[in-house]
Enzyme design. Structure first.
Site, PDB file in Angstrom:
ATOM      1  N   GLY A 172       0.812  -1.204   0.000  1.00 23.31           N
ATOM      2  CA  GLY A 172       0.000   0.000   0.000  1.00 23.31           C
ATOM      3  C   GLY A 172       0.851   1.261   0.000  1.00 23.31           C
ATOM      4  O   GLY A 172       1.912   1.330  -0.626  1.00 23.31           O
ATOM      5  N   SER A 173       0.394   2.260   0.734  1.00 22.31           N
ATOM      6  CA  SER A 173       1.017   3.577   0.656  1.00 22.31           C
ATOM      7  C   SER A 173       2.398   3.658   1.282  1.00 22.31           C
ATOM      8  O   SER A 173       3.098   4.654   1.070  1.00 22.31           O
ATOM      9  CB  SER A 173       0.100   4.618   1.303  1.00 22.31           C
ATOM     10  OG  SER A 173      -1.081   4.779   0.536  1.00 22.31           O
ATOM     11  N   THR A 174       2.827   2.658   2.066  1.00 16.00           N
ATOM     12  CA  THR A 174       4.210   2.700   2.547  1.00 16.00           C
ATOM     13  C   THR A 174       5.178   2.623   1.366  1.00 16.00           C
ATOM     14  O   THR A 174       6.323   3.102   1.463  1.00 16.00           O
ATOM     15  CB  THR A 174       4.512   1.558   3.534  1.00 16.00           C
ATOM     16  OG1 THR A 174       4.226   0.296   2.912  1.00 16.00           O
ATOM     17  CG2 THR A 174       3.698   1.705   4.796  1.00 16.00           C
TER      18      THR A 174
END
Length: 499
Positions: free
Chosen positions: A229-231
């Site tokens: 995801g956004s990591t």
């Protein structure tokens, strides 16, 4: 000498010669294979009965052999079993013989078996002294890199967050060396049950664990890959800055939605789930603080599939790099992507998959001025008298980005803690860099995965952390978010190291 006697004599000499050749063959040429033959119960009994060395965390033995009053002489015991199970593993009658199996589950008890059993060539003098003094062979000790306070903070924080039926993992690294400071996987298990001298009890315990649908024997820190995801936007930001087209101080594409190239309709529409991402152009810091999908999907398309893959691989994707526990699942960044797929990969979706260890390495690489160190769990090996035999030397795995790029990404991540979605990891008086992530599972009835990665102090990093919450039965789907769930765990682990 008459002929019959001579014939008998020659026959006897030939038999003695054949006997000597056979003994030489068995004791020299086939000694190792016979000794390691799993059907050789005498060898297994001898191996299982000897005093193995200790596995140490700090000054505590988390695995050691204690005298036993049964036929096997020593019982392998594990202190704080749930806390360290996925590092130590277990030693029992069935794995008492070393194996060449490269696909089997191998914990410290297996990967460091030669030292722990005393068979390592570096312990030759120790074995000789034991032999001359008529004492049983003793194994050497293995000192792990784990920080006991960080490990406890990771375990407690994760267990309190996901509950007894949850699944997740925490990994903490020293970004300067690659030392694994914490490695927790839940659910855990009790290796004492698998090390019993009661083999029927061992079989029952293993069958129960193996049949458990939550798979407690799986070390999620290195063996489970999930969409990050956004990591993953840390990698995308690094690639954009490395391209020379952007700096952390620049304006970047914003907007409420972004239609991926070559697509139409909902299937190719990227949005920000209500977060504030401006219109056409917004500050890079705002894009990171608000985790703007529209920004990072567009940046990935601009950078291109090949450059994105190169950047991901510079951080460790698509390779194995951790030797102390096996097997390791490779984190995946796909090849030969088209533009829509590249855009989705820029926000950690499509077919991008990562282990918690991998995402900890991404944070650690940024923290260490762009240099990614090879992670390791074995700090040193020792003699039975705790004298150092050999220490692990830190090893540079790659130079993922320039120092300038690392510093700029750090600025963006610090701003994300100070002003954005990663604020739950903030520590009073200490600058923290962090990034949240909530990744869609891709399955309708499976909730998203919550991710969080961070490092601190941002100006002199001592610890980098990655957390994934794979399953949290007691938490509503709408409340699953990386910052909300992972931020406090990361804060506790970082405080335990910095203390």
């Amino acid at each position: 000498m008459n002929k019959p006697i001579r014939t008998v004599s020659v026959g006897i000499m030939l038999l003695f010669l054949a006997l000597m050749l056979n003994v030489t063959y068995l004791q020299y040429w086939r000694a190792d294979s016979l000794d390691s033959d799993p059907e050789n119960r005498r060898a297994v009994d001898a191996t299982f009965s000897q005093e193995r060395g200790a596995v140490l965390v700090g000054r505590q033995a988390v695995a050691e052999s204690v005298p036993s009053d049964d036929r096997y002489e020593f019982q392998r015991t594990y202190a704080k079993p749930l806390l360290y199970a996925h590092a130590t593993g277990w030693f029992n009658y069935y794995n008492a013989q070393s194996s060449d199996c490269t696909t089997c589950q191998q914990w410290i008890e297996q990967t460091q078996n030669d030292i722990l059993s005393g068979d390592d060539d570096r312990l030759f003098v120790t074995r000789l002294v034991d032999l001359l003094s008529n004492q049983g062979q003793k194994g050497g000790n293995v000192q792990l890199t784990l920080d006991p306070e960080a490990q406890q903070a990771a375990f407690d924080g994760l267990r309190q967050t996901i509950g007894p039926d949850g699944q997740g993992s925490v990994v903490a690294l020293d970004p300067r060396t690659g030392k694994v400071l914490a490695m927790v996987s839940l659910p855990s298990f009790d290796p004492n049950r698998l090390a019993s001298h009661d083999l029927s009890e061992v079989n029952a315990a293993y069958e129960q664990l193996d049949a458990d649908e939550d798979d407690p024997l799986n070390n999620r820190a290195i063996q489970t890959t999930l969409p990050p995801g956004s990591t993953f936007k840390i990698v995308t930001a690094a690639a954009a800055i490395e391209s020379g087209e952007y700096t952390a101080a620049d304006q970047v594409p914003g907007g409420a939605t972004y239609q991926l190239p070559l697509t139409s309709g909902e299937t190719g529409l990227i949005d920000n789930e209500g977060r504030s991402c401006g219109t056409s152009l917004i500050p890079f810091a705002q894009a990171m603080e608000q985790s703007c999908n529209t920004t990072f999907a567009r940046l990935a398309v601009e950078v291109g599939a090949d450059a994105m893959r190169d950047q991901a691989e510079a951080f460790g994707f698509n390779e194995e790099y951790f030797d102390d526990l096996q097997p390791q699942a490779e984190s995946v960044f796909p090849r030969d992507m088209n533009e829509p797929e590249t855009g989705q990969s820029g926000i950690g979706q499509f077919e991008v998959r990562a282990t918690p260890l991998q995402m900890a390495m991404v944070a650690a690489g940024i923290a260490n001025d762009g240099k990614v160190m090879r992670p390791y769990l074995v700090d040193e090996v020792q003699s039975p008298e705790f004298e150092r035999i050999e220490a692990t030397e830190p090893e540079l795995l790659s130079e993922a980005v320039s120092e300038s790029t690392a510093n700029q990404v750090t600025e963006l991540m610090v701003s994300t803690v100070d002003n954005g979605t990663a604020s739950p990891a903030a520590i009073d008086g200490i600058s923290v860099a962090g990034k949240t992530g909530t990744a869609q599972s891709g399955v309708d009835d499976v909730p998203p995965y919550a991710w969080f990665t961070s490092f601190a102090p941002a100006d002199d990093p001592q610890v980098a952390v990655a957390i994934v919450i794979q399953k949290a039965p007691g938490i509503d789907r709408g409340e699953i978010a990386g910052g909300l769930l992972g931020g406090p765990i990361a804060k506790a682990v970082m405080e335990a190291v910095i203390r």
